[in-house]
Design a protein around this motif. Structure first.
Motif, PDB file in Angstrom:
ATOM      1  N   GLU A 182      39.700  73.099  47.899  1.00 15.35           N
ATOM      2  CA  GLU A 182      40.155  73.230  49.676  1.00 15.35           C
ATOM      3  C   GLU A 182      41.068  74.301  49.945  1.00 15.35           C
ATOM      4  OE1 GLU A 182      41.274  69.455  51.124  1.00 15.35           O
ATOM      5  OE2 GLU A 182      38.825  68.823  51.189  1.00 15.35           O
ATOM      6  N   SER A 183      41.804  74.784  48.752  1.00 16.90           N
ATOM      7  CA  SER A 183      42.773  75.722  49.063  1.00 16.90           C
ATOM      8  C   SER A 183      42.315  77.122  48.469  1.00 16.90           C
ATOM      9  CB  SER A 183      44.188  75.386  48.213  1.00 16.90           C
ATOM     10  OG  SER A 183      44.753  74.363  48.756  1.00 16.90           O
ATOM     11  N   ASN A 184      40.886  77.160  48.043  1.00 17.16           N
ATOM     12  CA  ASN A 184      40.333  78.374  47.589  1.00 17.16           C
ATOM     13  C   ASN A 184      41.114  78.775  46.357  1.00 17.16           C
ATOM     14  OD1 ASN A 184      38.205  78.456  49.651  1.00 17.16           O
ATOM     15  ND2 ASN A 184      39.779  79.155  51.191  1.00 17.16           N
ATOM     16  N   VAL A 185      41.187  78.079  45.486  1.00 19.95           N
ATOM     17  CA  VAL A 185      42.079  78.503  44.165  1.00 19.95           C
ATOM     18  C   VAL A 185      40.911  78.997  43.316  1.00 19.95           C
ATOM     19  CG1 VAL A 185      43.348  77.747  42.156  1.00 19.95           C
ATOM     20  CG2 VAL A 185      44.127  76.942  44.367  1.00 19.95           C
ATOM     21  N   ARG A 186      41.085  79.910  42.473  1.00 17.84           N
ATOM     22  CA  ARG A 186      40.157  80.557  41.611  1.00 17.84           C
ATOM     23  C   ARG A 186      40.478  79.813  40.344  1.00 17.84           C
ATOM     24  NH1 ARG A 186      39.312  86.072  40.316  1.00 17.84           N
ATOM     25  NH2 ARG A 186      37.296  85.775  40.012  1.00 17.84           N
ATOM     26  N   PHE A 187      39.789  78.876  39.660  1.00 19.09           N
ATOM     27  CA  PHE A 187      39.811  78.551  38.738  1.00 19.09           C
ATOM     28  C   PHE A 187      38.696  78.057  37.824  1.00 19.09           C
ATOM     29  CE2 PHE A 187      39.217  74.825  41.331  1.00 19.09           C
ATOM     30  CZ  PHE A 187      38.851  73.983  40.634  1.00 19.09           C
ATOM     31  N   SER A 198      43.137  82.318  37.858  1.00 16.26           N
ATOM     32  CA  SER A 198      43.441  83.797  37.882  1.00 16.26           C
ATOM     33  C   SER A 198      44.895  84.022  38.461  1.00 16.26           C
ATOM     34  CB  SER A 198      42.496  84.239  39.155  1.00 16.26           C
ATOM     35  OG  SER A 198      43.266  85.466  39.697  1.00 16.26           O
ATOM     36  N   ARG A 199      45.525  85.029  37.599  1.00 16.88           N
ATOM     37  CA  ARG A 199      46.900  85.296  38.000  1.00 16.88           C
ATOM     38  C   ARG A 199      47.344  86.380  39.079  1.00 16.88           C
ATOM     39  NH1 ARG A 199      51.392  83.515  35.669  1.00 16.88           N
ATOM     40  NH2 ARG A 199      52.347  85.611  35.618  1.00 16.88           N
ATOM     41  N   ASN A 200      46.250  86.668  39.983  1.00 16.89           N
ATOM     42  CA  ASN A 200      46.590  87.409  40.998  1.00 16.89           C
ATOM     43  C   ASN A 200      47.599  86.821  42.209  1.00 16.89           C
ATOM     44  OD1 ASN A 200      45.145  86.389  43.506  1.00 16.89           O
ATOM     45  ND2 ASN A 200      43.251  86.938  42.598  1.00 16.89           N
ATOM     46  N   PRO A 201      48.253  87.324  42.751  1.00 13.43           N
ATOM     47  CA  PRO A 201      49.539  86.817  43.790  1.00 13.43           C
ATOM     48  C   PRO A 201      48.649  85.914  44.972  1.00 13.43           C
ATOM     49  CG  PRO A 201      49.859  89.141  43.379  1.00 13.43           C
ATOM     50  CD  PRO A 201      48.666  89.053  42.664  1.00 13.43           C
ATOM     51  N   GLU A 202      47.600  86.236  45.445  1.00 13.28           N
ATOM     52  CA  GLU A 202      47.070  85.228  46.403  1.00 13.28           C
ATOM     53  C   GLU A 202      46.650  83.997  45.706  1.00 13.28           C
ATOM     54  OE1 GLU A 202      45.815  88.621  45.475  1.00 13.28           O
ATOM     55  OE2 GLU A 202      46.791  89.608  47.173  1.00 13.28           O
ATOM     56  N   PRO A 207      43.500  80.359  23.937  1.00 11.12           N
ATOM     57  CA  PRO A 207      43.047  80.953  22.843  1.00 11.12           C
ATOM     58  C   PRO A 207      41.516  80.895  22.668  1.00 11.12           C
ATOM     59  CG  PRO A 207      44.691  79.287  22.257  1.00 11.12           C
ATOM     60  CD  PRO A 207      44.491  79.024  23.773  1.00 11.12           C
ATOM     61  N   GLY A 208      40.772  81.921  22.187  1.00 12.15           N
ATOM     62  CA  GLY A 208      39.386  81.594  21.818  1.00 12.15           C
ATOM     63  C   GLY A 208      38.504  82.342  22.776  1.00 12.15           C
ATOM     64  N   VAL A 209      39.141  82.795  23.935  1.00 10.40           N
ATOM     65  CA  VAL A 209      38.427  83.484  25.131  1.00 10.40           C
ATOM     66  C   VAL A 209      39.135  84.671  25.480  1.00 10.40           C
ATOM     67  CG1 VAL A 209      36.997  81.489  25.974  1.00 10.40           C
ATOM     68  CG2 VAL A 209      39.155  82.052  26.708  1.00 10.40           C
ATOM     69  N   GLU A 210      38.525  85.617  26.031  1.00 13.72           N
ATOM     70  CA  GLU A 210      39.146  86.905  26.418  1.00 13.72           C
ATOM     71  C   GLU A 210      40.158  86.710  27.545  1.00 13.72           C
ATOM     72  OE1 GLU A 210      35.739  86.159  26.581  1.00 13.72           O
ATOM     73  OE2 GLU A 210      34.767  87.321  24.911  1.00 13.72           O
ATOM     74  N   GLY A 211      39.695  86.085  28.531  1.00 13.69           N
ATOM     75  CA  GLY A 211      40.579  85.803  29.566  1.00 13.69           C
ATOM     76  C   GLY A 211      40.117  85.258  30.764  1.00 13.69           C
ATOM     77  N   PHE A 212      40.641  85.023  31.776  1.00 18.88           N
ATOM     78  CA  PHE A 212      40.278  84.462  33.069  1.00 18.88           C
ATOM     79  C   PHE A 212      38.868  85.209  33.603  1.00 18.88           C
ATOM     80  CE2 PHE A 212      39.654  83.970  37.560  1.00 18.88           C
ATOM     81  CZ  PHE A 212      39.591  82.388  37.720  1.00 18.88           C
ATOM     82  N   GLU A 213      38.810  86.389  33.947  1.00 22.16           N
ATOM     83  CA  GLU A 213      37.743  86.930  34.416  1.00 22.16           C
ATOM     84  C   GLU A 213      36.351  86.906  33.733  1.00 22.16           C
ATOM     85  OE1 GLU A 213      37.397  87.808  37.599  1.00 22.16           O
ATOM     86  OE2 GLU A 213      39.756  87.734  37.989  1.00 22.16           O
ATOM     87  N   GLU A 214      36.485  86.916  32.431  1.00 20.19           N
ATOM     88  CA  GLU A 214      35.353  86.885  31.585  1.00 20.19           C
ATOM     89  C   GLU A 214      34.983  85.191  31.496  1.00 20.19           C
ATOM     90  OE1 GLU A 214      38.184  88.398  30.561  1.00 20.19           O
ATOM     91  OE2 GLU A 214      37.479  90.274  30.530  1.00 20.19           O
ATOM     92  N   LEU A 215      35.943  84.645  31.488  1.00 20.20           N
ATOM     93  CA  LEU A 215      35.564  83.068  31.609  1.00 20.20           C
ATOM     94  C   LEU A 215      34.678  82.794  32.799  1.00 20.20           C
ATOM     95  CD1 LEU A 215      35.785  80.731  29.647  1.00 20.20           C
ATOM     96  CD2 LEU A 215      37.893  80.272  30.904  1.00 20.20           C
ATOM     97  N   TRP A 216      35.284  83.101  34.044  1.00 26.39           N
ATOM     98  CA  TRP A 216      34.964  83.037  35.234  1.00 26.39           C
ATOM     99  C   TRP A 216      33.513  83.448  35.320  1.00 26.39           C
ATOM    100  CZ3 TRP A 216      36.260  80.792  39.894  1.00 26.39           C
ATOM    101  CH2 TRP A 216      35.530  81.157  41.175  1.00 26.39           C
ATOM    102  N   VAL A 223      32.656  75.382  35.735  1.00 26.40           N
ATOM    103  CA  VAL A 223      33.012  74.554  34.536  1.00 26.40           C
ATOM    104  C   VAL A 223      32.721  75.510  33.293  1.00 26.40           C
ATOM    105  CG1 VAL A 223      32.452  72.584  32.951  1.00 26.40           C
ATOM    106  CG2 VAL A 223      32.415  72.443  35.707  1.00 26.40           C
ATOM    107  N   ALA A 224      33.716  75.594  32.048  1.00 23.79           N
ATOM    108  CA  ALA A 224      33.280  76.430  31.217  1.00 23.79           C
ATOM    109  C   ALA A 224      31.958  76.108  30.539  1.00 23.79           C
ATOM    110  CB  ALA A 224      34.625  76.307  30.278  1.00 23.79           C
ATOM    111  N   THR A 225      31.417  76.953  30.017  1.00 29.85           N
ATOM    112  CA  THR A 225      30.037  76.753  29.192  1.00 29.85           C
ATOM    113  C   THR A 225      30.402  75.888  27.915  1.00 29.85           C
ATOM    114  OG1 THR A 225      30.231  78.769  27.994  1.00 29.85           O
ATOM    115  CG2 THR A 225      29.072  78.953  30.135  1.00 29.85           C
TER     116      THR A 225
END
Length: 162
Positions: A12-17, A42-46, A100-109, A124-126
């Motif tokens: 509901e808060s539109n969090v990217r996770f 995601s670590r972007n400020p918004e 650990p084990g994944v490149e980062g948020f954007e790739e996982l997303w 959900v992560a694959t």
């Protein structure tokens, strides 16, 4: 834990996770049990502002081996902390910027699968990414989870027995 309440607040808060850990294993079909919720964000400020807003009402505190520690729950707190084990009114939350084990948020997303959980659209992560994350920790418990996930992957890849 109130997994539905935590996820609802984030959605509901539109969090990217992306949901990872035990609850993601369950969503993918594993017969796993979990008592906390883990997600990479995601670590972007918004997005950080959205996380602060989404979780403020459930009184997050830093989870420590002894007792929870009160923290300044604002965007400034995130500037110095990437991975946070939290205690909240709805249960334990592991809020992770790096895994650990994944490149980062954007790739996982980009690879995550959107699934309906508690009637909510959750990324959900694959299974493949969950295996990578579990193997990268080096913990015996996670090695066992990785074996479960590898067996699940085999079943999913081969399809049901005829």
């Amino acid at each position: 834990p109130d997994f539905e309440g935590i996820l609802r607040s984030l959605v509901e808060s539109n969090v990217r996770f992306v949901l990872i850990g035990g609850l993601a294993m369950i969503a993918q079909g594993s017969a796993n049990l979990t008592t906390d919720i883990d997600f990479i964000y995601s670590r972007n400020p918004e997005n950080i502002e959205r996380i602060v807003r989404a979780l403020r009402g459930i009184h997050p505190k830093l989870r420590t081996p002894r007792e929870p520690v009160s923290i300044s729950w604002d965007a400034g707190f995130f500037s110095n902390v990437f991975n946070m084990p939290l205690t909240t009114d709805m249960g334990p939350v592991d809020l992770l910027a790096e895994v650990p084990g994944v490149e980062g948020f954007e790739e996982l997303w980009s690879r995550a699968q959107e699934m309906p959980l508690f009637g909510l659209p959750i990324r959900v992560a694959t299974v493949d990414d969950l295996i990578k994350m579990k193997l990268a920790t080096g913990r015996p418990k996670d090695a066992q989870h990785a074996m479960q996930l590898q067996a699940l992957k085999k079943i999913l890849d081969e399809g049901p027995p005829e």
